[in-house]
Design a protein around this motif. Structure first.
Motif, PDB file in Angstrom:
ATOM      1  N   THR A 140       1.002  -1.343   0.060  1.00  0.00           N
ATOM      2  CA  THR A 140       0.178   0.119  -0.085  1.00  0.00           C
ATOM      3  C   THR A 140       0.855   1.234  -0.031  1.00  0.00           C
ATOM      4  OG1 THR A 140      -1.593  -1.348   1.290  1.00  0.00           O
ATOM      5  CG2 THR A 140      -1.967   1.012   1.409  1.00  0.00           C
ATOM      6  N   LEU A 141       0.548   2.117  -0.834  1.00  0.00           N
ATOM      7  CA  LEU A 141       1.245   3.560  -0.659  1.00  0.00           C
ATOM      8  C   LEU A 141       0.533   4.162   0.649  1.00  0.00           C
ATOM      9  CD1 LEU A 141       2.711   5.894  -1.751  1.00  0.00           C
ATOM     10  CD2 LEU A 141       0.895   6.574  -3.087  1.00  0.00           C
ATOM     11  N   ILE A 183      12.012   4.276   7.155  1.00  0.00           N
ATOM     12  CA  ILE A 183      10.996   4.994   6.828  1.00  0.00           C
ATOM     13  C   ILE A 183      10.775   5.998   7.864  1.00  0.00           C
ATOM     14  CG2 ILE A 183       8.557   5.387   5.848  1.00  0.00           C
ATOM     15  CD1 ILE A 183       9.620   2.219   4.771  1.00  0.00           C
ATOM     16  N   PRO A 184      10.874   7.315   7.762  1.00  0.00           N
ATOM     17  CA  PRO A 184      10.588   8.292   8.688  1.00  0.00           C
ATOM     18  C   PRO A 184       9.193   8.593   9.054  1.00  0.00           C
ATOM     19  CG  PRO A 184      12.131   9.265   7.105  1.00  0.00           C
ATOM     20  CD  PRO A 184      11.541   7.997   6.516  1.00  0.00           C
ATOM     21  N   PRO A 185       8.852   9.207  10.322  1.00  0.00           N
ATOM     22  CA  PRO A 185       7.364   9.589  10.275  1.00  0.00           C
ATOM     23  C   PRO A 185       6.848  10.486   9.122  1.00  0.00           C
ATOM     24  CG  PRO A 185       8.762  10.200  12.219  1.00  0.00           C
ATOM     25  CD  PRO A 185       9.634   9.844  11.329  1.00  0.00           C
ATOM     26  N   LEU A 186       5.774  10.131   8.765  1.00  0.00           N
ATOM     27  CA  LEU A 186       4.792  10.861   7.745  1.00  0.00           C
ATOM     28  C   LEU A 186       5.397  10.901   6.447  1.00  0.00           C
ATOM     29  CD1 LEU A 186       3.036  13.540  10.257  1.00  0.00           C
ATOM     30  CD2 LEU A 186       2.120  11.494   9.344  1.00  0.00           C
ATOM     31  N   THR A 187       6.105   9.897   6.142  1.00  0.00           N
ATOM     32  CA  THR A 187       6.636   9.993   4.901  1.00  0.00           C
ATOM     33  C   THR A 187       5.910   8.693   3.941  1.00  0.00           C
ATOM     34  OG1 THR A 187       8.864  10.382   6.038  1.00  0.00           O
ATOM     35  CG2 THR A 187       8.842   9.375   3.767  1.00  0.00           C
ATOM     36  N   TRP A 188       5.591   9.175   2.769  1.00  0.00           N
ATOM     37  CA  TRP A 188       5.049   8.136   1.901  1.00  0.00           C
ATOM     38  C   TRP A 188       5.787   7.137   1.510  1.00  0.00           C
ATOM     39  CZ3 TRP A 188       0.020   8.840   2.086  1.00  0.00           C
ATOM     40  CH2 TRP A 188      -0.679  10.005   2.007  1.00  0.00           C
ATOM     41  N   HIS A 189       5.205   6.032   1.451  1.00  0.00           N
ATOM     42  CA  HIS A 189       6.292   4.956   0.920  1.00  0.00           C
ATOM     43  C   HIS A 189       5.528   3.644   0.444  1.00  0.00           C
ATOM     44  CE1 HIS A 189       4.751   4.170   5.207  1.00  0.00           C
ATOM     45  NE2 HIS A 189       5.027   2.705   4.935  1.00  0.00           N
ATOM     46  N   GLN A 190       6.080   2.913  -0.693  1.00  0.00           N
ATOM     47  CA  GLN A 190       5.515   1.764  -0.990  1.00  0.00           C
ATOM     48  C   GLN A 190       6.798   1.072  -1.638  1.00  0.00           C
ATOM     49  OE1 GLN A 190       3.369   2.570  -4.986  1.00  0.00           O
ATOM     50  NE2 GLN A 190       1.885   1.269  -4.130  1.00  0.00           N
ATOM     51  N   PHE A 191       6.605  -0.240  -1.435  1.00  0.00           N
ATOM     52  CA  PHE A 191       7.394  -1.310  -2.034  1.00  0.00           C
ATOM     53  C   PHE A 191       6.946  -2.041  -3.372  1.00  0.00           C
ATOM     54  CE2 PHE A 191      10.738  -1.429   1.212  1.00  0.00           C
ATOM     55  CZ  PHE A 191      10.288  -0.652   2.221  1.00  0.00           C
ATOM     56  N   ARG A 192       7.707  -2.172  -4.271  1.00  0.00           N
ATOM     57  CA  ARG A 192       7.201  -3.093  -5.374  1.00  0.00           C
ATOM     58  C   ARG A 192       8.318  -4.047  -5.701  1.00  0.00           C
ATOM     59  NH1 ARG A 192       6.549   0.756 -10.413  1.00  0.00           N
ATOM     60  NH2 ARG A 192       6.198  -1.145 -11.165  1.00  0.00           N
ATOM     61  N   ALA A 193       7.736  -5.219  -6.182  1.00  0.00           N
ATOM     62  CA  ALA A 193       8.437  -6.099  -6.727  1.00  0.00           C
ATOM     63  C   ALA A 193       8.544  -5.951  -8.236  1.00  0.00           C
ATOM     64  CB  ALA A 193       8.018  -7.792  -6.456  1.00  0.00           C
ATOM     65  N   THR A 194       9.711  -5.352  -8.778  1.00  0.00           N
ATOM     66  CA  THR A 194       9.583  -4.895 -10.128  1.00  0.00           C
ATOM     67  C   THR A 194      10.178  -5.732 -11.025  1.00  0.00           C
ATOM     68  OG1 THR A 194      11.401  -3.688  -9.306  1.00  0.00           O
ATOM     69  CG2 THR A 194       9.438  -2.434  -9.366  1.00  0.00           C
TER      70      THR A 194
END
Ligand code: MN
Length: 146
Positions: free
Chosen positions: A60-61, A96-107
């Motif tokens: 999830t983003l 991943i710092p606080p309130l930072t958008w993050h997403q992981f992808r198996a590209t």
């Protein structure tokens, strides 16, 4: 407190069920499993999870106040942290710092497996609004899957 968790091979552990990534409806993600390797206890208010994303899948983003530390344990992929996209390989670690958008992808053609440490007392993830998405850097916008 459980003091030993035996690895059975192929990224599975004795007595550790392979769970769905998230139970909440309305979040967007694809092809991920979750295993909880150590659960919360009063003496150690931390969880260690192992996630695995199948090729083409993504997490999830989201953003939240609590911090994650991720350690890549299998395969390769990419992640977004704030405005930056990073390639991921075995033994890389991502904070991943606080309130930072993050997403992981198996590209790539391999699954992306990673360990993730979190605090047991944590806030719920926030999902991006249309304005949040517009405010992302162009490289981040190209990367994300929602
Ligand atoms: Mn998160």
């Amino acid at each position: 407190m459980r003091t030993f968790v035996h690895h059975l091979g192929n990224h599975t552990w004795e007595g550790v069920p392979i769970l769905k990534y998230k139970e909440e409806p309305g979040t967007h993600f694809k092809q991920i499993t979750r295993q909880v390797l150590s659960d919360c206890s009063p003496d150690f208010k931390t969880q260690l999870r192992y996630f695995e994303i199948a090729p083409g899948g993504y997490s999830t983003l989201e953003r939240h106040q609590h911090v994650h530390q991720v350690l890549i344990g299998r395969g390769s992929g990419h992640c977004l942290v704030g405005g930056q996209v990073h390639p991921l390989a075995m033994h890389d670690t991502v904070i991943i710092p606080p309130l930072t958008w993050h997403q992981f992808r198996a590209t790539g053609s391999d699954p992306l497996g990673f360990y993730c440490i979190v605090n047991c007392d944590r806030d719920r993830p926030q999902l991006p609004s249309a304005e949040d998405l517009k405010a992302l850097a162009p490289s981040a916008r190209d990367f994300i899957r929602i």
